[in-house]
Enzyme design. Structure first.
Site, PDB file in Angstrom:
ATOM      1  N   CYS A 113      -7.464   3.271  10.005  1.00 46.40           N
ATOM      2  CA  CYS A 113      -6.000   3.369   9.950  1.00 46.40           C
ATOM      3  C   CYS A 113      -5.363   3.585  11.319  1.00 46.40           C
ATOM      4  CB  CYS A 113      -5.580   4.490   9.004  1.00 46.40           C
ATOM      5  SG  CYS A 113      -6.115   4.238   7.298  1.00 46.40           S
ATOM      6  N   HIS A 245       1.682   7.132  10.494  1.00 44.29           N
ATOM      7  CA  HIS A 245       0.876   6.317   9.589  1.00 44.29           C
ATOM      8  C   HIS A 245       1.341   6.567   8.160  1.00 44.29           C
ATOM      9  CE1 HIS A 245      -2.328   4.464   7.465  1.00 44.29           C
ATOM     10  NE2 HIS A 245      -2.953   5.596   7.163  1.00 44.29           N
ATOM     11  N   ASN A 275      -0.658   2.687   1.497  1.00 42.87           N
ATOM     12  CA  ASN A 275      -1.433   2.795   2.740  1.00 42.87           C
ATOM     13  C   ASN A 275      -2.076   1.442   3.045  1.00 42.87           C
ATOM     14  OD1 ASN A 275      -3.214   3.326   4.809  1.00 42.87           O
ATOM     15  ND2 ASN A 275      -4.099   5.155   3.876  1.00 42.87           N
TER      16      ASN A 275
END
Length: 318
Positions: A113, A245, A275
């Protein structure tokens, strides 16, 4: 010394959307449960025939068009992804082939990520050290739906597919990218896949210790912001926009609370995208620019954390 700035952004989201209620028909969960714990309302899912490189190419085309340059002018392509089309060649070279960027050199970056933050940092460093590079194409692209266990409600509700891209330009004396900071700690077991080419012969599925990830994410993202501010002699009030994020609204809210930063200045797309791993930051950045939230001259801080653990920040003037 040449410096870099973000010239344009682009994004792509697959047409298919999967709602929380639809997921509730697959595993034992509910729309209310998912919203309360994650802030996620829906996620985009790639079609059966779509590849990560296809998502990346679509996002790249948008960014290139906005930059008003030709593909022949691109000197560097970096793709951040954990879900490449193939073990090799790199997703970046496949994107290069599909875009017909004959003058670029291309490679992938894998930092889960945090991948886009790592990729921007690498591109910025290469631009500063290599006079050959005038335009760099940096992409975060993922098809996370292919590596989630759709029987595991603790993880399958969290992820989505998508791609975001930026065109970075080298220009003497101008600095859009002010500073970057990267970190990792080798704490590999709290977020990983349960397979890999050399261990099981396949990619495996996502496994996560949610409580540990939450704790580390809040602490490390907060520390990353504080270190960035300290290194640049800034106060938190100097930041116009924070783009974290997009993993979980609870993580975002906890970080913002520890920093005493106004939630109104935080870009939030987790409800729309879920996500998307390495695509998360560029998708949110493009969204914020298209919605006229981020404007020219704004001081923007990008922060992310991912498996590894890896984390980092990019501070930029837009």
């Amino acid at each position: 010394m040449n410096k870099s700035f973000i010239l344009s952004t682009g994004s792509y989201l697959p047409r298919k959307m999967l709602s929380n209620n639809e997921i509730a028909s697959i595993v034992e969960t509910s729309d209310e449960w998912i919203r309360q714990r994650t802030g996620i309302v829906q996620r985009h899912i790639a079609d059966e025939g779509e590849l990560t490189s296809d998502l990346a190419v679509n996002a790249a085309k948008s960014a290139i068009e906005k930059a008003k340059i030709s593909v022949d002018e691109i000197d560097l392509i970096i793709v951040a992804t954990t879900t490449p089309d193939k073990t090799f060649p790199s997703c970046a070279t496949i994107v290069q082939s599909k875009l017909k960027c004959k003058n670029a050199f291309a490679f992938d970056v894998q930092a889960a990520c945090s991948g886009f933050i790592y990729a921007v940092t690498v591109a910025d460093s290469l631009i500063k050290s290599n006079n050959r590079i005038k335009y760099a194409l940096v992409i975060g692209a993922e098809i996370m739906s292919r590596i989630v266990d759709w029987e595991d409600r603790s993880t399958c509700v969290l992820f989505g597919d998508g791609a975001g891209a930026v065109v970075m330009k080298s220009e003497m004396g101008r600095s859009g990218i002010i500073s970057t900071n990267l970190y990792s700690d080798g704490n590999v077991d709290i977020l990983c896949t349960n397979g890999g080419i050399s261990s099981t012969g396949d990619s495996g599925k996502i496994c996560m210790n949610g409580r540990e990830v939450f704790k580390h994410a809040v602490d490390k993202l907060t520390a990353s912001v504080e270190e960035t501010l300290k290194c640049n002699n800034l106060k938190i009030t100097d930041i116009d926009w924070l783009i974290p994020h997009q993993a979980n609204i609870r993580i975002i809210e906890a970080v913002v609370k520890k920093l005493d930063f106004p939630i109104e200045k935080v870009i939030n797309t987790v409800d729309k995208h879920a996500n998307t791993s390495a695509a998360s930051i560029p998708l949110a950045l493009d969204y914020a620019i298209q919605e006229s939230k981020i404007k020219s001259g704004n001081l923007v801080l990008l922060i992310s954390i991912g498996a590894g653990l890896t984390w980092g920040s990019v501070l930029l003037h837009y």
